[in-house]
Structure formats: structure tokens, C-alpha cells
Design a protein around this motif. Structure first.
Motif, short mmCIF file in Angstrom:
data_model
loop_
_atom_site.label_atom_id
_atom_site.label_comp_id
_atom_site.label_asym_id
_atom_site.label_seq_id
_atom_site.Cartn_x
_atom_site.Cartn_y
_atom_site.Cartn_z
N ALA A 65 0.85 -1.20 0.00
CA ALA A 65 0.00 0.00 0.00
C ALA A 65 0.88 1.24 0.00
N ILE A 66 0.39 2.29 -0.67
CA ILE A 66 1.03 3.60 -0.65
C ILE A 66 0.45 4.39 0.51
N THR A 67 1.31 4.90 1.38
CA THR A 67 0.85 5.60 2.59
C THR A 67 1.49 6.98 2.62
N SER A 68 0.70 7.99 2.25
CA SER A 68 1.24 9.35 2.21
C SER A 68 1.26 10.00 3.58
N GLY A 69 0.41 9.53 4.47
CA GLY A 69 0.27 10.17 5.78
C GLY A 69 -1.02 10.96 5.91
N LYS A 90 16.49 18.66 4.82
CA LYS A 90 15.36 19.29 5.50
C LYS A 90 14.55 20.09 4.50
N TRP A 91 13.29 19.67 4.31
CA TRP A 91 12.39 20.32 3.38
C TRP A 91 11.06 20.57 4.07
N PRO A 92 10.36 21.62 3.69
CA PRO A 92 9.08 21.93 4.36
C PRO A 92 8.01 20.90 4.00
N ASP A 93 7.00 20.86 4.86
CA ASP A 93 5.77 20.08 4.61
C ASP A 93 6.01 18.57 4.52
N SER A 94 7.01 18.06 5.21
CA SER A 94 7.23 16.62 5.22
C SER A 94 6.08 15.92 5.93
N GLU A 95 5.62 14.83 5.34
CA GLU A 95 4.54 14.03 5.92
C GLU A 95 5.04 12.73 6.51
N ALA A 96 6.35 12.57 6.59
CA ALA A 96 6.91 11.28 7.01
C ALA A 96 6.43 10.86 8.39
N LYS A 155 -5.23 19.55 5.74
CA LYS A 155 -5.13 18.81 4.49
C LYS A 155 -3.86 19.24 3.76
N GLN A 156 -3.15 18.24 3.20
CA GLN A 156 -1.94 18.52 2.44
C GLN A 156 -1.79 17.46 1.37
N PRO A 157 -1.64 17.85 0.11
CA PRO A 157 -1.48 16.86 -0.94
C PRO A 157 -0.10 16.23 -0.91
N PHE A 158 -0.01 14.97 -1.35
CA PHE A 158 1.29 14.33 -1.55
C PHE A 158 1.94 14.96 -2.77
N THR A 159 3.03 15.69 -2.56
CA THR A 159 3.63 16.39 -3.70
C THR A 159 5.10 16.64 -3.42
N LEU A 160 5.69 17.44 -4.27
CA LEU A 160 7.09 17.83 -4.15
C LEU A 160 7.11 19.27 -3.65
N PRO A 161 7.98 19.62 -2.70
CA PRO A 161 8.02 21.02 -2.19
C PRO A 161 8.64 21.95 -3.23
#
Length: 608
Positions: free
Chosen positions: A260-264, A297-303, A524-530
């Protein structure tokens, strides 16, 4: 799950020699990445039909193209999965048909023999199917795709000789000798206005994509006739969690490894939790989950959110850390695989994530795509619902269309040259058509939420999300399965009161006892690239974008003003913002695509 290809000619072209093996090999080679397990192409005077197979159902059987001894002249190929193939096989066996294996696509020739072009009305799954009927007096090619457009098929019809060619991917289609194309003049505006090619069009004149839920019939001497089928959704049973649980369990069954893909986030979290629950109750090994992050270190990490979901669901979690220095090379690869521009930076992340899934040994991945479109999850939807009704809120469609864009209308018009701005004003923009469709639906009495979810699922979801997921998962021979896009979930979402869809209220209720509170209460935050952070001084993508948007290139293209693009880039470097970065990204992706498609085939009207 496979890649398919073929051709069908009429008149003098049909009486010509069969297509050259070298040509068909070239077509197949350009999409072999999606079907590495088996390859076969059949051909005859005026026709060809082929498949590059990714073996998922009955891996030892199901050789494509499908043929049955008692039905000579009917040949079929399938990209996707037919989930109700067992019940169809029983039904068809009762009518005297016999099958050599239990592969899902083996039923297609018999189903076509019984129902003709209406065979697709009986299929439940995600699919792109081609059937060649070569019986005397009945010659025709039939193409069909599933109701949501999860599995695309691209086609080209040559009016000069009446021939039609098709393939799962545009680069493969361009390898056919008879395909002559040119970039659409409005492709840049469409990409900036909607982030991708829109509706049944592609960015290339002469190449179309079959709309969701459509069947195309190609008869000798005729242009393909395309009709949208009337959906026959399964009646939903139970609440949102019950319906989703049933679909997740159905899609989690496979004869190859499933993850499964788990974005968070909420959507993939629900799919993950229910798939992990199914694995435990089936005494199967723990579910494996995958999440993509970036080194540094990048913003909006969902890890952290993804780890929280994985811990709660008790999965074996894989955190894939992508080196940002690899992004420029990934950009070229993703544009080549997509075959047309897509201005969402998520494409790079998606490509890298499915690469990790394949390298870990998984062939099927469950994903949460489609939830926002069906259950009202986008901020643009909430803003539209808050706009007043009647004349006071008449401009809500303009704001809605701008929210879909890589560059809002005023910025686009500011960047365009006067000649290109005049051309778009005369021809109309994709944004104009979106606004008109939404206004017309509301004027006809549709609830605003119903109008928006209808538009999103009919056009936006397949063009922007599903084609991207299909191409970038199959770039690594991974079958992406999407429970939210299954008929019972779609029917359930459409049966809910509009209030239950606002902000995905129904999904939050479904996840209350399945997901960690931190996931349920997070913004809410989409799975994307910063992308805003990655287009700053010293960042990995800046040099690539700057080169693609060089004044010399832009002046040669004649569509945008190089001086104003230069100022936009300077503003982004001084005050980084998501809006400016996305506009620059859309421009750069379109420029790169122009180079890539030029390398695939010299377009009509261009010098070699």
C-alpha cells in the motif's frame, strides 16, 4: 495489467500487406516497461493486435492476445483487471463457452461473441480493452475503457486512408509509421490553465484518449464512433467504512505481492488501515507500506504522519528517501513516460515511489486516489460552497477554475505575447469551458457540490490524476489499484447528502476508529514535491528550470514574453511562493515536453 497496441485499416489500406514486424516491435518496445513478463503481437492484412504483459491474474495462463478455438476471428487484448471474471466465466460456460485457463481476460472473446460492442457493459474492473472482429462481413475494431478512466487508451485515426492505430502510451503510438502529429497550438494555455491536457484531447493534434466509460467502434471506411456507456453501479450496502472495507479487501487479493502507498493523509491512511486489517484476518504476513520523503530538511514533510499510520495499522513500513540531486534526471524520465505535459510536481515523486515499490519486489500497490473528487475534499470545493448563490456568487466558477491552474488567468494573460493572447481569446481556453460547464450544471438545477464532483470525476480525475498514476506506476511494472474509484464506492459517494461530502466529512467519520488522532486532525496537504523550496538559489531544480526558460527558447516559441518570465523567476528567487513556483514549473514542463516529443517523432510542419 499490461500495455496494449494495434491497428485496423479499411479499403485499399486493408488490402495492403500486413504491418511490418519491425514497426510493431518499435511500438511495443516503447511501452515494454509496463509489460515485461510476456510479449506477443499478431498481424494480418490491414490489422495488428499486441500486448506486453504484466502477469498478475493466473500468471502461468492467460496468454495474450486472447483467442478461443471455438471462436475463430475474435481476438482481444486487455490492460487492467476484470474483477468479476469468475462470475462472467460461469455465465458464459453455461452458454456453451469453454476456457483454457482462469485468467480474467480469457473471457473477453466469448463475452464479445455474446454481446458484441456492448460487452463492456458487463465488466467490473479497471480496464482498457481492444477486440478485433475479423469474421467475414463483421470486420471491426472495438475499444473500451472503464467507467472512471483508470486505464487509458490513446488512438489516432487517419482520414486519408481510414486507418486507426492505438496504444496504451503516446510514445508507443508515435512509433507507428502512419501516425502524423503536431503539438496543439493551445497546449501551453491548457497546461497552465488546468495543469494537464484536458477532456478527451491530448497535447498533440490527431491523438485522442478514450473518455471514461466510453466504447469506440471502428468499421471499414468510417471514423471511430465513440459513445459513453450508461454506468450500472453496484448498489452500495452499509456505511462509508463498510463499503470501502469491502472494496479494499477485494482489491487486496492477488497472486503476486501486494503493498500500500501511505502518504500520511486521510485517504491513503484509510486504505492502509483496511488493507492491514484484511492481512491480519487472513493470517497473511503483515502489509508492507511505502512512503516517499526527501533527503535533507524540506518543508511540509509528511513522514511522521505516515509512520503514525503504519504504527497504528501494524504494517512493515518503508520510508523511501529520495536524493534531491536526482530530480532533474527524473523530470526528463517522467515527461517521456507521460507523453504529454503534466504540471504537477507530484509526477517526480510518483515515479520515484513506484520505482521503490518494484525494487522491493511488489507488483500490486493499493492507493487512495479519487477520494477528494468523490467526497468533496478540495479547498476549492469548500470555497465554492461558501460563495453566495445567485448573481452575488456568479463568479465562483472563475475562482474555481483558477484553483485548478498552474497559473491563474490574470498571470497567464500577463505572460503571453499579444499574438498568443489573441489566439486564446479567439479559440477559447480550457478554463472557459470548465467555467461554462459548472455554470450550466448549476443553472440546470444541480446542487453545487453535485456539479463539482460530477466535473471532477468526469474530466479532472482521469486526465490529471489517473493517467499519471497509470503511466508512472507501469513505468516500473507496478499495478496501482484504487479502491475509491470502484463502482460501489462511487455509487455510495453519490448517494450521500451534500452535507456529508463537505470537507470529506463521511471519510473522517469512517476513519475515526482506524486512524491516529494526529492524522484525523491535521490540515489537508497533498502528496507532492516542495516545489517552492526547490526553486530557490542553490536548490536542485533551479538550474534545470532556468535553462528550460531561457530567453532564447521562449522567444523562439513565440507564446510567452521572455522578459516577463524572467521577472517572474526573479520574484520567485527573492520571495519564494507556491504560486510563482508552480507557474514557472508549468512553463518549464511544457518546454521540456516540446523537446521530448520532437525526439519521438518529427511533428508535421517542423524541419528535421
Amino acid at each position: 495489467m499490461c500495455r496494449i497496441l494495434g491497428s485496423f485499416a479499411a479499403g485499399a489500406a486493408a488490402r495492403a500487406a500486413r504491418p511490418e514486424p519491425a514497426e510493431l516491435s518499435a511500438v511495443s518496445a516503447r511501452q515494454r516497461h509496463g509489460g515485461p513478463d510476456e510479449h506477443q503481437v499478431l498481424s494480418g492484412p490491414g490489422w495488428s493486435l499486441g500486448c506486453d504483459r504484466l502477469a498478475v491474474t493466473d500468471p502461468c495462463g492467460g496468454q495474450q492476445p486472447y483467442r478461443l478455438p471455438h471462436l475463430p476471428g475474435i481476438i482481444a487484448v486487455l490492460n487492467g483487471e476484470i474483477y468479476n471474471h469468475a462470475s462472467l466465466r460461469r455465465h458464459l460456460a453455461a452458454r456453451g463457452h469453454r476456457f483454457p485457463d482462469r485468467c480474467d481476460g480469457t473471457v473477453l472473446p466469448a463475452l464479445y461473441a455474446e454481446y458484441g460492442p456492448a460487452f463492456a457493459d458487463h465488466l467490473d474492473g479497471m480496464f482498457a480493452v481492444a477486440v478485433l472482429d475479423l469474421r467475414p462481413g463483421k470486420a471491426q475494431l472495438v475499444l473500451a475503457v472503464d467507467d472512471m478512466g483508470m486505464k487509458p487508451v490513446h488512438w489516432h485515426h487517419d482520414p486519408a486512408d481510414g486507418s486507426t492505430r492505438f496504444a496504451s502510451e503516446i510514445p508507443a503510438l508515435l512509433a507507428f509509421e502512419g501516425v502524423r502529429i503536431a503539438p496543439r497550438e493551445d497546449s501551453l494555455d491548457t497546461v497552465l490553465a488546468t495543469r494537464t491536457s484536458f477532456s478527451a484531447h491530448t497535447a498533440l493534434d490527431g491523438i485522442e484518449v478514450l473518455p471514461p466509460g466510453a466504447t469506440a467502434v471502428v468499421r471499414p471506411g468510417c471514423r471511430p464512433y465513440v459513445r459513453r456507456r450508461t454506468p450500472h453501479p453496484a448498489a452500495p450496502a452499509g456505511d462509508t467504512q463498510d463499503v470501502l472495507r469491502s472494496e479494499v479487501r477485494r482489491l487486496a487479493r492477488a497472486e503476486v505481492p501486494v503493498c500500500a502507498i501511505t502518504s500520511g493523509g486521510l485517504d491513503s491512511g484509510l486504505v492502509t488501515a483496511l488493507a492491514a486489517e484484511h492481512a491480519r484476518e487472513s493470517d497473511a504476513p503483515p502489509l508492507h507500506t511505502f512512503h516517499l520523503t526527501y533527503r535533507g530538511k524540506w518543508p511540509d514533510s509528511e513522514a511522521a504522519y505516515a509512520r503514525s499510520v503504519a504504527r497504528r495499522a501494524r504494517t512493515t513500513h518503508h520510508e523511501v528517501a529520495l536524493d534531491p540531486d536526482e530530480l532533474p534526471s527524473l523530470l526528463t524520465r517522467t515527461v517521456r513516460h507521460l507523453g504529454q505535459p503534466n504540471a504537477d510536481p507530484i509526477a517526480l515523486s510518483t515515479y520515484a515511489l513506484f520505482r521503490a515499490v518494484r525494487e522491493a519486489g511488489f507488483t500490486v500497490a493499493l492507493a487512495g486516489d479519487g477520494a477528494d473528487e468523490l467526497f468533496g475534499g478540495y479547498e476549492r470545493m469548500r470555497a465554492a460552497l461558501d460563495a453566495p448563490a445567485g448573481p452575488e456568487g456568479a463568479d465562483w466558477t472563475g475562482a474555481y477554475a483558477d484553483a485548478l491552474s498552474a497559473a491563474p488567468r490574470l498571470l497567464r494573460e500577463h505572460l503571453y505575447t499579444s499574438s498568443y493572447r489573441a489566439f486564446i481569446a479567439d479559440q477559447g481556453s480550457a478554463a472557459d469551458r470548465i467555467e461554462q460547464e459548472l455554470r450550466s450544471a448549476e443553472a440546470a438545477g444541480a446542487d453545487r457540490m453535485v456539479a463539482m464532483t460530477g466535473f471532477e470525476t468526469r474530466w479532472r480525475l482521469p486526465a490529471y490524476h489517473l493517467r499519471r498514476v497509470d503511466h508512472l506506476s507501469m513505468a516500473w511494472a507496478v499495478e496501482a489499484r484504487m479502491p475509491f474509484c470502484q463502482p460501489s464506492v462511487v455509487a455510495h459517494a453519490r448517494s450521500l447528502a451534500p452535507a456529508a461530502l463537505r470537507g470529506k466529512q463521511a471519510l473522517y467519520e469512517a476513519g475515526a476508529d482506524l486512524l491516529p488522532p494526529t492524522v484525523l486532525t491535521r490540515p489537508k496537504q497533498p502528496f507532492t514535491l516542495p516545489i517552492a523550496a526547490m526553486l530557490t538559489p542553490g536548490s536542485p531544480l533551479l538550474d534545470t528550470v532556468r535553462e528550460l526558460l531561457s530567453p532564447a527558447r521562449l522567444v523562439l516559441g513565440g507564446k510567452v514574453r521572455a522578459d516577463r518570465v524572467r521577472k517572474l523567476l526573479a520574484r520567485q528567487l527573492e520571495r519564494p511562493s507556491q504560486h510563482d513556483a508552480l507557474a514557472l514549473w508549468g512553463l518549464a514542463v511544457h518546454e521540456l515536453w516540446s523537446d521530448v516529443v520532437q525526439g519521438m517523432r518529427i511533428p508535421v510542419g517542423c524541419a528535421a
